[in-house]
Design an enzyme around this catalytic site. Structure first.
Site: not given
Ligand code: SAM
Length: 283
Positions: A35, A142, A160-161, A163, A167
């Site tokens: 990203q 994850g 806590d991902s 949208d 991924p």
């Molecule tokens: N607070 C934010 C929100 O509600 O949009 C989310 C915080 S955190 C930065 C979101 C994280 O999810 C990102 O760092 C992203 O890289 C991670 N992420 C997305 N898809 C994922 C997956 N399949 N496995 C692990 N992490 C993932």
């Protein structure tokens, strides 16, 4: 979108809305394997992280989200020792989880290590628990981790991902919820950020349906303000392998010995109180 280098504004086509903050400086920008991550210094919101041009967190108000993604679940599990955070790369949720003395292991499975490294540099206040001996970090998908997880070995899963696109898309499916169900112990709880109750009722309905189809006995949504996200109003959806009735350790929440800025026992109960449109709209 930056305007004359004065404002960062995120437009939400789906909601027909936009939210912006006044910025002072564009501090960092990089395209990772997964990203685009940007960091800005703002006039009134502290540092801002965006991922793929969308608000991820600001120093000023991320406490709302990180506290409400963590404490309701932790105070609804009888003995929350083993917590797994999927995503959460900014480490704010991890910090809140580790405020609970009962937690013995907190594993964060974040797909993009650069999110964590940039959080360490630009949001050090979110990373203060990273050296806690109970904390563990795994940089990977994850979805894959959960598919291979040892059955019955986790008390709470927090998703806590970003949208449900890219991924993160697979984190909002019945298959993933089934893997979570298998990884969780008999009192296990799954809690997932579930977008805006105002803009994303269809998604929340599909999450409820998929969690129940995956075998969870009880599914409930909680609500909290989150100014920088579309509509300014956010939700988390919690699923229990057992009924969630009577699960709130209210006395423990009332006697909590750690600091929060938003969460408390009264707010816990209020957060699970559904607005009329939501109750009527839930299928
Ligand atoms: N607070 C934010 C929100 O509600 O949009 C989310 C915080 S955190 C930065 C979101 C994280 O999810 C990102 O760092 C992203 O890289 C991670 N992420 C997305 N898809 C994922 C997956 N399949 N496995 C692990 N992490 C993932």
């Amino acid at each position: 979108m930056t305007d004359n280098n004065l404002w960062f504004t995120e437009q939400c086509e789906h909601g027909g809305s936009a939210f912006g903050v006044k910025i002072r400086e564009h501090l960092h920008s990089e395209q990772t394997e997964y990203q685009r991550i940007d960091i800005y210094a703002t006039e009134k919101f502290g540092n801002l992280m965006t991922i793929d041009g969308l608000f991820m967190l600001t120093a000023r108000e991320n406490f709302l989200y990180h506290e409400m993604m963590s404490h309701p679940a932790l105070f609804m599990h009888p003995s929350p020792e083993r917590v797994v955070i999927i995503g959460g790369g900014d480490c704010g949720t991890l910090r809140e989880v580790l405020k609970h003395g009962r937690v013995t292991h907190a594993l964060q499975v974040e797909i993009d290590e650069r999110v964590t490294r940039l959080a360490e540099e630009f949001f050090p206040e979110l990373c203060i628990a990273n050296d806690d001996p109970r904390a563990a970090f795994l940089f990977g998908d994850g979805i894959k981790w959960m598919k291979e997880a040892v059955p019955g070995n986790v008390d709470i899963v927090i998703v806590d991902s970003t949208d449900p696109v890219g991924p993160a898309e697979g984190l909002f499916t019945e298959d993933f919820y089934r893997d979570c169900h298998r990884a969780l112990g008999s009192d296990g709880l799954l809690v997932q950020q579930s977008e805006s109750p105002l803009f994303n009722m269809d998604l929340i309905n599909s999450i409820h349906k998929a969690m129940r189809s995956a075998g969870f006995a009880d599914v409930r949504t909680l609500f909290f303000p989150q100014p920088c996200y579309p509509s300014g109003w956010w939700s988390a959806t919690m699923a229990g392998k057992q009924s969630l009735d009577g699960r709130f350790r209210e006395q423990d929440a009332l006697r909590k010995r750690f600091d929060t800025q938003y969460y408390n026992a009264a707010m816990h109960k209020a957060a699970f109180t559904a607005p009329e449109f939501f109750s009527k709209g839930l299928l």
